[in-house]
Design a protein around this motif. Structure first.
Motif, mmCIF file in Angstrom:
data_model
loop_
_atom_site.group_PDB
_atom_site.id
_atom_site.type_symbol
_atom_site.label_atom_id
_atom_site.label_comp_id
_atom_site.label_asym_id
_atom_site.label_seq_id
_atom_site.Cartn_x
_atom_site.Cartn_y
_atom_site.Cartn_z
ATOM 1 N N ILE A 204 0.835 -1.199 0.000
ATOM 2 C CA ILE A 204 0.000 0.000 0.000
ATOM 3 C C ILE A 204 0.871 1.251 0.000
ATOM 4 N N ASP A 205 1.938 1.251 0.782
ATOM 5 C CA ASP A 205 2.847 2.406 0.805
ATOM 6 C C ASP A 205 3.415 2.693 -0.582
ATOM 7 N N VAL A 206 3.884 1.663 -1.266
ATOM 8 C CA VAL A 206 4.451 1.847 -2.608
ATOM 9 C C VAL A 206 3.374 2.371 -3.559
ATOM 10 N N ALA A 207 2.174 1.825 -3.470
ATOM 11 C CA ALA A 207 1.078 2.283 -4.320
ATOM 12 C C ALA A 207 0.740 3.743 -4.039
ATOM 13 N N HIS A 208 0.806 4.165 -2.761
ATOM 14 C CA HIS A 208 0.605 5.577 -2.415
ATOM 15 C C HIS A 208 1.638 6.453 -3.119
ATOM 16 N N ALA A 239 7.373 1.896 3.742
ATOM 17 C CA ALA A 239 8.127 1.796 2.493
ATOM 18 C C ALA A 239 8.282 3.153 1.825
ATOM 19 N N LYS A 240 9.444 3.359 1.217
ATOM 20 C CA LYS A 240 9.733 4.570 0.444
ATOM 21 C C LYS A 240 10.308 4.160 -0.904
ATOM 22 N N VAL A 241 9.772 4.753 -1.962
ATOM 23 C CA VAL A 241 10.260 4.481 -3.315
ATOM 24 C C VAL A 241 11.463 5.379 -3.572
ATOM 25 N N GLY A 242 12.552 4.783 -4.059
ATOM 26 C CA GLY A 242 13.764 5.549 -4.334
ATOM 27 C C GLY A 242 14.238 5.368 -5.759
ATOM 28 N N ASP A 243 15.380 5.980 -6.061
ATOM 29 C CA ASP A 243 16.080 5.871 -7.343
ATOM 30 C C ASP A 243 15.223 6.357 -8.505
ATOM 31 N N PHE A 244 15.257 7.669 -8.742
ATOM 32 C CA PHE A 244 14.464 8.292 -9.797
ATOM 33 C C PHE A 244 15.293 8.606 -11.045
ATOM 34 N N GLY A 245 16.421 7.932 -11.201
ATOM 35 C CA GLY A 245 17.310 8.248 -12.309
ATOM 36 C C GLY A 245 16.700 8.057 -13.685
ATOM 37 N N PHE A 246 15.773 7.118 -13.830
ATOM 38 C CA PHE A 246 15.174 6.857 -15.135
ATOM 39 C C PHE A 246 13.770 7.446 -15.262
ATOM 40 N N ALA A 247 13.325 8.190 -14.259
ATOM 41 C CA ALA A 247 11.958 8.725 -14.284
ATOM 42 C C ALA A 247 11.798 9.751 -15.399
ATOM 43 N N ARG A 248 10.568 9.858 -15.881
ATOM 44 C CA ARG A 248 10.234 10.827 -16.920
ATOM 45 C C ARG A 248 8.989 11.605 -16.519
ATOM 46 N N THR A 249 8.939 12.861 -16.914
ATOM 47 C CA THR A 249 7.752 13.674 -16.662
ATOM 48 C C THR A 249 6.930 13.799 -17.924
ATOM 49 N N GLY A 250 5.618 13.928 -17.749
ATOM 50 C CA GLY A 250 4.715 14.156 -18.864
ATOM 51 C C GLY A 250 3.837 15.357 -18.576
ATOM 52 N N THR A 251 2.749 15.457 -19.295
ATOM 53 C CA THR A 251 1.763 16.498 -19.034
ATOM 54 C C THR A 251 0.399 15.838 -18.979
ATOM 55 N N TYR A 285 2.264 -1.916 -14.471
ATOM 56 C CA TYR A 285 2.746 -3.271 -14.772
ATOM 57 C C TYR A 285 3.888 -3.654 -13.832
ATOM 58 N N SER A 286 4.866 -2.761 -13.708
ATOM 59 C CA SER A 286 5.999 -3.041 -12.827
ATOM 60 C C SER A 286 5.534 -3.256 -11.396
ATOM 61 N N TYR A 287 4.553 -2.473 -10.982
ATOM 62 C CA TYR A 287 4.019 -2.626 -9.627
ATOM 63 C C TYR A 287 3.370 -4.000 -9.454
ATOM 64 N N GLU A 365 -6.702 3.519 -8.244
ATOM 65 C CA GLU A 365 -7.652 2.406 -8.100
ATOM 66 C C GLU A 365 -7.023 1.249 -7.333
ATOM 67 N N VAL A 366 -5.759 0.991 -7.609
ATOM 68 C CA VAL A 366 -5.051 -0.092 -6.917
ATOM 69 C C VAL A 366 -5.017 0.184 -5.417
ATOM 70 N N VAL A 367 -4.680 1.417 -5.037
ATOM 71 C CA VAL A 367 -4.632 1.767 -3.618
ATOM 72 C C VAL A 367 -5.987 1.543 -2.965
ATOM 73 N N GLU A 368 -7.038 1.996 -3.629
ATOM 74 C CA GLU A 368 -8.377 1.874 -3.041
ATOM 75 C C GLU A 368 -8.786 0.412 -2.880
ATOM 76 N N LYS A 369 -8.404 -0.422 -3.850
ATOM 77 C CA LYS A 369 -8.705 -1.854 -3.736
ATOM 78 C C LYS A 369 -7.910 -2.483 -2.591
ATOM 79 N N LEU A 370 -6.652 -2.088 -2.452
ATOM 80 C CA LEU A 370 -5.831 -2.641 -1.379
ATOM 81 C C LEU A 370 -6.306 -2.155 -0.011
ATOM 82 N N TRP A 371 -6.789 -0.929 0.074
ATOM 83 C CA TRP A 371 -7.384 -0.452 1.324
ATOM 84 C C TRP A 371 -8.527 -1.370 1.756
#
Length: 388
Positions: A204-208, A239-251, A285-287, A365-371
């Motif tokens: 749930i933390d990762v999904a948040h 849990a904390k998500v780390g390593d944003f080296g490959f992250a991309r931003t969109g609009t 998918y990765s999640y 939606e995933v977070v809400e289902k896991l809640w």
């Protein structure tokens, strides 16, 4: 901060290995799933990966973990712990790390090596130093990670404290997350085994964290490298998500980003791998692969197992389709989990790894289902305790 990685990884496509991988509940998957928590790879490297993964060590059962109540609304970042920005010079960093002493090293990734450092005021931070051999190629990743981390703040995302970009040194300074990586714990390296409640809370933390990146950051952010070695745990097993080296931003208007494929083999969205179009559903998918890893304790590919068990998501799907959901759980879990709860959580997992993006839920939606699953699980635990 970052798990030690190795170069041995490989990629397997489900459509070649399991053409019958359809869904009994309209949520199957037939996609490339991986090896070990290894280095992040380019698309050209993903097509020539070796078949090599070490086995997992023995695990020692740990004590159960209390399940906190579900929040009444979609609360994303309730009181994240804010650390003050650090303005350390390169000379100070060299001194604090004892000239980057191996004795202080806590992990290694494609980007470089990470060190645990105690400041003069007693505050502990993590310092990540870029590899010299990848200096030129990592420049874009470094700039990208800094630009993104400066704009985000959430209790389930590793926080940037400072950085240095000077001469031939590129250094990132972040909060220190003291309890190692999720993969370390799944491997039993901390002399206990995560209980089911702990695993559900971590999921749930990762999904948040991912929901925040996708919906609530200044611009949508696609992490692009969600995996167990990039999930760090606090002493309280948050849990904390780390390593944003490959992250991309969109609009908000740009639902797809055309880009070279980067990520870790086995966690990569097969549509992204095939088309070079990246979306937030690629993180979903990765999640899904990560969620299966959390529940089963297995890496996405287990090369030492027989052919029918080697590809974890295919193996799990066969169990799921036969109704043998209990068999998917990590055998080191000593507690009993209601089969209805397991079926619901595996339903969510297989929805996330659906072959086509349109069939995958959004992270919110995933977070809400896991809640809801967490709430139902707490009820089953209360009933079980009442009958004792």
């Amino acid at each position: 901060m970052v798990a030690t990685t190795t170069t041995g990884m490989f990629l397997v496509c489900f459509d070649a290995l399991c053409p019958c991988f359809g869904s009994k509940r309209n949520d199957g998957s037939e996609d490339p799933v991986l090896s070990k928590d290894g280095n992040s790879l380019s698309s050209s490297q993903m097509r020539s990966i070796s078949d090599r993964i070490p086995g997992s060590p023995l695990r020692v059962p740990g004590s159960p973990f209390r399940v906190p109540p579900s929040p009444s609304r979609f609360s994303l970042s309730s009181q994240p712990s804010r650390n003050d920005p650090l303005n350390l010079s390169l000379e100070q960093v060299i001194k604090l790390t004892r000239n980057f002493s191996p004795a202080l090293m806590i992990g290694e990734s494609y980007f470089g090596k990470a060190y645990r450092v105690e400041l003069q005021d007693g505050h502990v931070v993590a310092i990540k130093r870029a590899r010299k051999e990848h200096f030129a190629s990592l420049h874009a990743e470094f700039k990208n990670e800094i630009a993104l981390l400066k704009k985000i703040e959430h209790r389930n995302l590793v926080q940037l404290l400072g950085y240095i970009d000077k001469g031939n040194e590129r250094i990132v300074i972040t909060e220190f997350v003291s309890n190692g990586t999720l993969r370390d714990h799944l491997d039993g390296q901390h002399e206990l085994i995560l209980g089911f409640s702990q695993r559900l809370e971590i999921a749930i933390d990762v999904a948040h964290g991912l929901t925040y990146l996708h919906l609530y950051a200044e611009k949508p952010i696609i992490h692009r490298d969600v995996k167990s070695s990039n999930i760090l745990l606090t002493e309280g097993f948050r849990a904390k998500v780390g390593d944003f080296g490959f992250a991309r931003t969109g609009t908000a208007e740009q639902s797809e980003i055309q880009t070279d494929v980067k990520g870790t083999a086995g966690y990569v969205d097969p549509e992204y791998l095939r088309t070079n179009y990246l979306t937030v559903k690629s993180d979903v998918y990765s999640y899904g692969i990560l969620l299966l890893e959390i529940l089963s304790g297995r890496r996405p590919i287990e090369v030492k197992r027989g052919a029918r068990e080697k590809i974890t998501v295919r193996w799990a799907f066969e169990k799921y389709n036969r109704g043998d959901v209990q068999d998917i759980l990590d055998p080191m879990l000593t507690e009993s989990v209601n089969e209805d709860i397991l079926t619901k959580i595996f339903d969510v997992m297989f929805q996330c790894v659906a072959p086509t993006r349109a069939d995958r839920p959004h992270m919110k939606e995933v977070v809400e289902k896991l809640w809801k699953i967490r709430r139902d699980y707490a009820k089953t635990q209360n009933r079980a305790e009442a009958t004792v």
